[in-house]
Design a protein around this motif. Structure first.
Motif, PDB file in Angstrom:
ATOM      1  N   ILE A 158       0.865  -1.181   0.000  1.00  0.00           N
ATOM      2  CA  ILE A 158       0.000   0.000   0.000  1.00  0.00           C
ATOM      3  C   ILE A 158       0.901   1.231   0.000  1.00  0.00           C
ATOM      4  CG2 ILE A 158      -0.283   0.397   2.500  1.00  0.00           C
ATOM      5  CD1 ILE A 158      -3.259   0.203   0.117  1.00  0.00           C
ATOM      6  N   LEU A 159       0.498   2.249  -0.725  1.00  0.00           N
ATOM      7  CA  LEU A 159       1.355   3.415  -0.926  1.00  0.00           C
ATOM      8  C   LEU A 159       0.772   4.638  -0.226  1.00  0.00           C
ATOM      9  CD1 LEU A 159       2.013   2.536  -4.623  1.00  0.00           C
ATOM     10  CD2 LEU A 159       3.731   2.529  -2.813  1.00  0.00           C
ATOM     11  N   PRO A 160       1.622   5.624   0.095  1.00  0.00           N
ATOM     12  CA  PRO A 160       1.149   6.794   0.846  1.00  0.00           C
ATOM     13  C   PRO A 160      -0.033   7.495   0.186  1.00  0.00           C
ATOM     14  CG  PRO A 160       3.549   6.791   0.767  1.00  0.00           C
ATOM     15  CD  PRO A 160       3.095   5.665  -0.118  1.00  0.00           C
ATOM     16  N   THR A 161      -0.121   7.456  -1.133  1.00  0.00           N
ATOM     17  CA  THR A 161      -1.239   8.078  -1.854  1.00  0.00           C
ATOM     18  C   THR A 161      -2.562   7.371  -1.586  1.00  0.00           C
ATOM     19  OG1 THR A 161      -0.404   6.784  -3.727  1.00  0.00           O
ATOM     20  CG2 THR A 161       0.039   9.146  -3.762  1.00  0.00           C
ATOM     21  N   GLU A 162      -2.522   6.220  -0.903  1.00  0.00           N
ATOM     22  CA  GLU A 162      -3.724   5.434  -0.622  1.00  0.00           C
ATOM     23  C   GLU A 162      -4.060   5.359   0.865  1.00  0.00           C
ATOM     24  OE1 GLU A 162      -3.826   1.668  -3.134  1.00  0.00           O
ATOM     25  OE2 GLU A 162      -1.681   1.926  -2.773  1.00  0.00           O
ATOM     26  N   PHE A 163      -3.191   5.881   1.713  1.00  0.00           N
ATOM     27  CA  PHE A 163      -3.350   5.660   3.144  1.00  0.00           C
ATOM     28  C   PHE A 163      -4.724   6.108   3.656  1.00  0.00           C
ATOM     29  CE2 PHE A 163       1.380   5.677   4.681  1.00  0.00           C
ATOM     30  CZ  PHE A 163       1.587   4.506   3.995  1.00  0.00           C
ATOM     31  N   GLU A 164      -5.203   7.260   3.189  1.00  0.00           N
ATOM     32  CA  GLU A 164      -6.456   7.788   3.728  1.00  0.00           C
ATOM     33  C   GLU A 164      -7.606   6.816   3.484  1.00  0.00           C
ATOM     34  OE1 GLU A 164      -9.249  11.791   3.741  1.00  0.00           O
ATOM     35  OE2 GLU A 164      -7.697  11.591   2.215  1.00  0.00           O
ATOM     36  N   ALA A 165      -7.697   6.290   2.259  1.00  0.00           N
ATOM     37  CA  ALA A 165      -8.774   5.344   1.941  1.00  0.00           C
ATOM     38  C   ALA A 165      -8.524   3.984   2.579  1.00  0.00           C
ATOM     39  CB  ALA A 165      -8.904   5.195   0.431  1.00  0.00           C
ATOM     40  N   ALA A 166      -7.279   3.526   2.563  1.00  0.00           N
ATOM     41  CA  ALA A 166      -6.955   2.180   3.057  1.00  0.00           C
ATOM     42  C   ALA A 166      -7.161   2.054   4.558  1.00  0.00           C
ATOM     43  CB  ALA A 166      -5.526   1.819   2.691  1.00  0.00           C
TER      44      ALA A 166
ATOM     45  N   ALA B 170     -14.811  -4.775  -0.033  1.00  0.00           N
ATOM     46  CA  ALA B 170     -14.290  -3.650   0.741  1.00  0.00           C
ATOM     47  C   ALA B 170     -14.581  -2.387  -0.047  1.00  0.00           C
ATOM     48  CB  ALA B 170     -12.785  -3.801   0.979  1.00  0.00           C
ATOM     49  N   ARG B 171     -14.594  -1.258   0.655  1.00  0.00           N
ATOM     50  CA  ARG B 171     -14.860   0.012  -0.025  1.00  0.00           C
ATOM     51  C   ARG B 171     -13.646   0.464  -0.833  1.00  0.00           C
ATOM     52  NH1 ARG B 171     -16.529   3.156   5.287  1.00  0.00           N
ATOM     53  NH2 ARG B 171     -14.944   1.683   6.026  1.00  0.00           N
ATOM     54  N   TYR B 172     -12.481  -0.112  -0.530  1.00  0.00           N
ATOM     55  CA  TYR B 172     -11.269   0.297  -1.250  1.00  0.00           C
ATOM     56  C   TYR B 172     -10.410  -0.934  -1.516  1.00  0.00           C
ATOM     57  CZ  TYR B 172      -7.090   2.734  -2.680  1.00  0.00           C
ATOM     58  OH  TYR B 172      -6.020   3.162  -3.427  1.00  0.00           O
ATOM     59  N   VAL B 173      -9.914  -1.050  -2.733  1.00  0.00           N
ATOM     60  CA  VAL B 173      -9.013  -2.137  -3.126  1.00  0.00           C
ATOM     61  C   VAL B 173      -7.631  -1.523  -3.396  1.00  0.00           C
ATOM     62  CG1 VAL B 173      -8.547  -3.932  -4.839  1.00  0.00           C
ATOM     63  CG2 VAL B 173     -10.904  -3.474  -4.123  1.00  0.00           C
TER      64      VAL B 173
ATOM     65  N   GLN C 152       8.590  -0.460   3.819  1.00  0.00           N
ATOM     66  CA  GLN C 152       7.438  -0.309   2.940  1.00  0.00           C
ATOM     67  C   GLN C 152       6.186  -0.575   3.763  1.00  0.00           C
ATOM     68  OE1 GLN C 152       7.903  -3.258  -0.154  1.00  0.00           O
ATOM     69  NE2 GLN C 152       7.275  -4.931   1.163  1.00  0.00           N
ATOM     70  N   ALA C 153       5.055  -0.077   3.293  1.00  0.00           N
ATOM     71  CA  ALA C 153       3.789  -0.297   3.992  1.00  0.00           C
ATOM     72  C   ALA C 153       2.997  -1.392   3.287  1.00  0.00           C
ATOM     73  CB  ALA C 153       2.975   0.997   4.037  1.00  0.00           C
ATOM     74  N   VAL C 154       2.355  -2.228   4.085  1.00  0.00           N
ATOM     75  CA  VAL C 154       1.473  -3.266   3.532  1.00  0.00           C
ATOM     76  C   VAL C 154       0.162  -3.234   4.296  1.00  0.00           C
ATOM     77  CG1 VAL C 154       3.382  -4.776   2.845  1.00  0.00           C
ATOM     78  CG2 VAL C 154       2.320  -5.091   5.090  1.00  0.00           C
ATOM     79  N   VAL C 155      -0.900  -3.664   3.626  1.00  0.00           N
ATOM     80  CA  VAL C 155      -2.167  -3.870   4.329  1.00  0.00           C
ATOM     81  C   VAL C 155      -2.309  -5.357   4.627  1.00  0.00           C
ATOM     82  CG1 VAL C 155      -3.444  -1.851   3.584  1.00  0.00           C
ATOM     83  CG2 VAL C 155      -3.361  -3.846   2.093  1.00  0.00           C
ATOM     84  N   LEU C 156      -2.825  -5.659   5.795  1.00  0.00           N
ATOM     85  CA  LEU C 156      -3.050  -7.048   6.207  1.00  0.00           C
ATOM     86  C   LEU C 156      -4.448  -7.459   5.749  1.00  0.00           C
ATOM     87  CD1 LEU C 156      -1.697  -9.366   7.819  1.00  0.00           C
ATOM     88  CD2 LEU C 156      -2.900  -8.506   9.847  1.00  0.00           C
TER      89      LEU C 156
ATOM     90  N   ARG D  81      -9.362   3.081   6.404  1.00  0.00           N
ATOM     91  CA  ARG D  81     -10.755   2.841   6.810  1.00  0.00           C
ATOM     92  C   ARG D  81     -11.121   1.366   6.744  1.00  0.00           C
ATOM     93  NH1 ARG D  81     -11.813   7.235   2.878  1.00  0.00           N
ATOM     94  NH2 ARG D  81     -11.774   9.219   4.031  1.00  0.00           N
ATOM     95  N   GLU D  82     -10.303   0.576   6.057  1.00  0.00           N
ATOM     96  CA  GLU D  82     -10.631  -0.831   5.800  1.00  0.00           C
ATOM     97  C   GLU D  82      -9.650  -1.821   6.432  1.00  0.00           C
ATOM     98  OE1 GLU D  82     -13.265  -2.003   3.785  1.00  0.00           O
ATOM     99  OE2 GLU D  82     -13.988   0.053   3.751  1.00  0.00           O
TER     100      GLU D  82
END
Length: 240
Positions: A33-41, A80-83, A58-62, A43-44
């Motif tokens: 997951i990238l900083p440009t996605e953090f706000e949406a990610a 999910a609301r965001y992929v 690096q950042a990852v989503v679990l 939430r999920e």
């Protein structure tokens, strides 16, 4: 992999199957997951910090707890609301390419013709009959731009967090009602206490660059671990 530069002559009839499933490589328990996605990610998903093979943060989503388990994926798709953008991009990628005159390299869209989403008779067309980009390809282009910009930001962001001593290792231990437990090794987060202690010029830099909000999103996302446990529990109940 058979990655080629996308163009509306050679690939006029190319189509890409939309949607998500294990057959398309979506049965994964983590995704970049990238900083440009953090706000949406945030939430999920829980956003964790890990080190890549070269030792860079690096950042990852679990997404799941077991290997190849995506608790957001079922027979209906990705719930999910965001992929994450790296999954939304499908067979596409950006590569820098110079023109014939040797000018500045420009980001160009490439497509992997061997990707399971690529088809000639099913899915979304990439080009309009007159040769222009289809709405689907325009969406792909926006996703690739989000990835490109996020990769540009990610390295300097983590370097600044590290310089300020904000990154700390954490022990994530998850226990389910049936007694099953999971330990997530080698993961890091942003320390709320250390972040709260930043003052003066460094705090101003964090704020002006948008990295203060990004740090808060990482911290806030950890509350989603409870949702992940609930998803796991529901899935086990369905399979029992």
């Amino acid at each position: 992999m058979n990655r080629v530069l996308l163009n509306n002559v050679d690939h006029a009839d190319l189509r890409v199957i939309a949607g998500y499933g294990a057959a398309f490589g979506d049965a994964i328990n983590q995704a970049l997951i990238l900083p440009t996605e953090f706000e949406a990610a945030q939430r999920e998903y829980p956003i964790l910090i890990r080190k890549d093979d070269a030792g860079a943060y690096q950042a990852v989503v679990l997404l799941g707890l077991d290997r190849d388990e995506n608790l957001f994926l079922d027979e209906t798709g990705w719930n999910a609301r965001y992929v994450p953008a790296v999954q939304r991009r499908g067979p596409f990628s950006i590569a820098l390419q110079r023109d014939a005159l040797g000018g500045e390299p420009r980001p160009m869209i490439h497509v992997d013709l061997d990707h399971p989403r690529v088809s000639h008779d099913a899915g979304e067309p990439l080009f309009l009959p007159a040769g222009g980009n289809s709405p689907f390809l325009q969406g792909v282009s926006r996703t690739l731009g989000q990835i490109h910009d996020g990769l540009e930001i990610s390295g300097p962001m983590f370097a600044f967090y590290e310089e300020l001593g904000l990154i700390e290792p954490i022990d994530v231990e998850i226990k389910l009602d049936d007694g099953t437990s999971y330990d997530l090794p080698d993961v890091y987060t942003i320390s709320p206490d250390r972040l709260a202690a930043v003052t003066g010029e460094n705090l101003e830099k964090l704020h002006q660059s948008g990295l203060l909000r990004a740090a808060h999103w990482i911290i806030a996302s950890m509350g989603n671990i409870e949702d992940l446990i609930a998803r796991k529990t529901r899935r086990q109940a369905r399979l029992a």
